[in-house]
Design a protein around this motif. Structure first.
Motif, short mmCIF file in Angstrom:
data_model
loop_
_atom_site.label_atom_id
_atom_site.label_comp_id
_atom_site.label_asym_id
_atom_site.label_seq_id
_atom_site.Cartn_x
_atom_site.Cartn_y
_atom_site.Cartn_z
N PHE A 80 1.00 -1.36 0.16
CA PHE A 80 0.29 0.18 0.26
C PHE A 80 0.89 1.28 0.13
N LEU A 81 0.46 2.49 -0.67
CA LEU A 81 1.61 3.32 -0.35
C LEU A 81 0.37 4.00 -0.34
N ILE A 82 1.20 5.44 1.55
CA ILE A 82 0.81 6.47 1.88
C ILE A 82 0.79 7.32 1.70
N GLY A 137 5.85 13.01 2.10
CA GLY A 137 6.53 12.21 1.32
C GLY A 137 5.85 10.25 0.99
N ASN A 138 6.05 9.77 0.70
CA ASN A 138 5.23 8.56 0.35
C ASN A 138 6.37 7.55 1.09
N THR A 139 5.12 7.12 1.65
CA THR A 139 5.70 5.86 2.39
C THR A 139 4.99 4.30 2.13
N LEU A 140 5.83 3.37 2.04
CA LEU A 140 4.81 2.17 1.56
C LEU A 140 5.37 1.53 3.00
N VAL A 185 9.89 -1.48 -6.99
CA VAL A 185 10.99 -0.55 -6.50
C VAL A 185 10.74 0.70 -6.30
N ALA A 186 11.02 1.64 -5.03
CA ALA A 186 11.02 2.30 -3.79
C ALA A 186 12.25 3.03 -4.24
#
Length: 187
Positions: A2-4, A9-12, A139-140
């Motif tokens: 899930f992408l938050i 910024g983005n957190t996976l 890939v993050a």
């Protein structure tokens, strides 16, 4: 997976059979909102967060490290990033440091999930981590992918000259989706 988004910024959030893996912890002051989102997503399984991976030392990735450390959640970071992590005081008064660091690569295996952490060289900083979820082909890349002109943090060992070779190494991975530090996922 899930992408938050939001909170700097983005957190996976990646589910595993043994708990949750988080990538990047947002700006300072966003810990409660982030954990509220994690609880909403995790409502059915109620698994604990087992690890926080930070893709570099900047606040939008590591701003809540003290809260994660106070909650007993181990941190993972590249060795160079560890030395630059902001010293946000933990409730105990002691600055948190990552429990696990790596130099070039590290494989995290947890509950049937594999996450490969890789450092390909100096680009945005000298401590950039690329997180590759092999089975999902995701890939993050933190701040290594930007829609505009790359902005190396020269004071943290960043290198515009090194940026191209780092991206070339990322492009050798077998992935379908890239998750940057900010903005939407990219195919």
């Amino acid at each position: 997976l899930f992408l938050i988004a939001g909170g700097g910024g983005n957190t996976l959030l990646r589910f595993s059979a043994n708990g949750l893996i988080l990538v990047d912890g947002k700006l300072p002051g966003n810990y409660r909102a982030l954990m509220s989102q994690v609880r909403k997503i995790n409502k059915l399984s109620d698994l604990p967060v087992r690890v926080l991976i930070v893709t570099d030392h900047h606040e939008n990735h590591a701003g809540n490290n003290a809260q994660f450390a106070a909650a007993g959640i181990p941190l993972l970071a590249q060795e160079n990033a560890r030395n630059r992590l902001p010293a946000y005081p933990a409730p105990s008064g002691k600055a948190p440091t990552p429990i696990v660091t790596y130099e070039r690569d590290y494989t995290l295996r947890m509950g049937g999930v594999e996450a490969r952490l890789m450092h390909f060289g100096n680009a945005h900083t000298d401590g950039d981590t690329v997180v590759y979820f092999t089975n999902l082909k995701v890939v993050a890349v933190g701040d290594l992918f930007t829609p505009g002109t790359p902005e190396p943090d020269y004071s943290a060992g960043g290198s515009l000259v090194g940026w191209g070779p780092v991206l070339a190494q990322i492009l050798k991975l077998d992935f379908d989706v890239v998750v940057p530090s900010t903005g939407p996922m990219v195919s």
